[in-house]
Design an enzyme around this catalytic site. Structure first.
Site, PDB file in Angstrom:
ATOM      1  N   PHE A 141       0.862  -1.177   0.000  1.00 45.92           N
ATOM      2  CA  PHE A 141       0.000   0.000   0.000  1.00 45.92           C
ATOM      3  C   PHE A 141       0.898   1.226   0.000  1.00 45.92           C
ATOM      4  CE2 PHE A 141      -2.362   3.523   1.703  1.00 45.92           C
ATOM      5  CZ  PHE A 141      -3.526   3.473   0.948  1.00 45.92           C
ATOM      6  N   ASP A 226       9.642   2.917   1.628  1.00 41.59           N
ATOM      7  CA  ASP A 226       8.446   3.684   1.971  1.00 41.59           C
ATOM      8  C   ASP A 226       8.256   3.578   3.484  1.00 41.59           C
ATOM      9  OD1 ASP A 226       5.929   4.628   2.530  1.00 41.59           O
ATOM     10  OD2 ASP A 226       4.959   3.694   0.801  1.00 41.59           O
ATOM     11  N   LYS A 255       3.086  11.432   6.715  1.00 42.65           N
ATOM     12  CA  LYS A 255       2.288  11.250   7.921  1.00 42.65           C
ATOM     13  C   LYS A 255       2.874  11.972   9.131  1.00 42.65           C
ATOM     14  CE  LYS A 255      -0.117   7.097   6.376  1.00 42.65           C
ATOM     15  NZ  LYS A 255      -1.319   7.806   5.935  1.00 42.65           N
TER      16      LYS A 255
END
Length: 401
Positions: A141, A226, A255
């Site tokens: 994801f 990531d 984030k």
């Protein structure tokens, strides 16, 4: 109708149904706690998918934002501003890298990493234009843009969004042999999550990331990590790859970099890699804006103390010790994770992940399900041990018939 019902009905009527939120409406939040419009309090055990690593309403972050709000919030990259150089310098130092390319969202940062790897392949590796390949892992994801869902194996995220962007090879996560076979002379990068969050907090086999690092060096391929969810303290280290002593060629961050205050993301790499860009080849109006830089600089300062990483490690050890006691009791099949991050697989005969999440909500604890039978636990790193234990008590109660 109650205030909650009214708000949800209005949202359902006037917003696209691309999410299925739990049926509560948050009004305020502080630390690890949120309060809804009815005045009910909930322990946040999701932390905005790690965006809120430092908790809701963190005083240091809000003070940094307020101070910058009074000065300047946006210049665009048409001009320099006085927070930009410090942000890039300090983030590069935190990562042990040379250069930073700031963006806003995690998906933007992943798109930037993909573009960077391709340009590096053409300008530095000497590949013919249009031939670059990037190897990714199944169950990944990395976001929801058209290009990113093109290399997703999640049909819910991918279906009916084609035609898809070519140039990606998908291999099983954690399978070094399959990765080795997939890398060719046209491969420019391997893009991986050190821990797959959306897939259910999947931790790869020990030594896998070190093997990826060795293979990519051997084949002159970029290793792109990531760390949007796993990075910046979540696993008990600044970066999850540190658990294997691995440094990638490129970090993709987001984030928690914005502290849950503003969206901030970045690609961080060497001068050899990010130096491939020339003015006009990539950009973002809001990327690296003064407000974002001010908040991110405070995030970096907080991480430099090491206290949040240490807290995540200590409380994470406690979290996993307690969760593992639930395995084999009938309701829990497996527990995975690292630091203050866990995926709990629920036996389908006991209930779906959504049903467990709703039962926990009724008891004042907020988690989120994924892939049907898994719930994810990722509280803010500032959570107290007492609050964490209370949340675990509610989980035990829900999982006891």
């Amino acid at each position: 109708m109650s205030r909650t019902e009214q708000a949800i009905a209005s949202a359902d009527a006037h917003s696209a149904h691309n999410y299925h939120p739990l049926p509560l409406v948050v009004a305020t939040a502080e630390g690890a706690w949120m309060t809804d419009v009815e005045g009910r309090r909930y322990l946040d055990m999701l932390a905005g998918y790690s965006a809120l690593n430092f908790g809701h309403g963190n005083r240091r972050l809000l003070d940094a934002a307020r101070a910058q709000l009074e000065r300047v919030t946006l210049t665009s990259r048409a001009f320099h501003h006085d927070r930009f150089a410090d942000f890039c310098t300090q983030l590069a130092e935190l990562c042990g890298m040379d250069m930073v390319l700031p963006m806003n969202t995690g998906a933007e940062a992943v798109e930037t990493a993909v573009k960077t790897a391709r340009k590096w392949g053409y300008r530095t590796k000497g590949l013919l234009d249009g031939t670059a390949k990037i190897v990714v892992a199944a169950n990944n994801f990395h976001g929801r843009t058209t290009t990113i869902v093109s290399f997703s194996t999640d049909q819910e995220a991918r279906a009916e969004f084609g035609p898809y962007t070519p140039g990606f090879e998908i291999v099983p996560y954690g399978d070094l042999g399959a990765l080795r076979e997939a890398v060719t002379d046209n491969t420019v990068a391997v893009l991986l999550e050190p821990i797959q969050g959306e897939a259910g907090v999947l931790v790869p086999p020990a030594g896998y990331m070190a093997g990826v690092r060795e293979l990519t060096r051997e084949r002159n391929v970029l290793f792109i990590a990531d760390e949007i969810q796993s990075g910046l303290g979540r696993t008990g280290r600044t970066f999850a790859l540190e658990h294997e002593g691995v440094v990638p060629d490129m970090y993709v961050l987001g984030k928690a970099l914005g502290g849950g205050v503003v969206p901030v993301s970045a690609v961080v790499s060497s001068a050899d890699v990010l130096g491939v860009y020339k003015p006009g080849e990539h950009g973002s109006t809001f990327g690296g804006n003064p407000l974002a830089c001010a908040v991110a600089l405070e995030v970096i300062a907080m991480l430099r103390t090491g206290e949040f990483q240490e807290r995540a490690a200590e409380l994470g050890e406690h979290l996993h010790r307690e969760l593992k006691l639930l395995v084999g009791g009938g309701a829990v099949r497996e527990v995975r994770g690292r630091g203050l991050w866990a995926g709990v697989d629920i036996d389908p005969s006991f209930g779906t992940g959504r049903e467990i999440s709703e039962k926990l909500m009724d008891r004042g604890v907020l988690v989120k399900d994924t892939h049907g039978s898994t719930i994810r636990i990722a509280p803010p790193l500032v959570i107290s041990k007492e609050d964490l234990d209370w949340g675990l008590d509610q989980l035990r109660a829900v999982l006891t018939k």
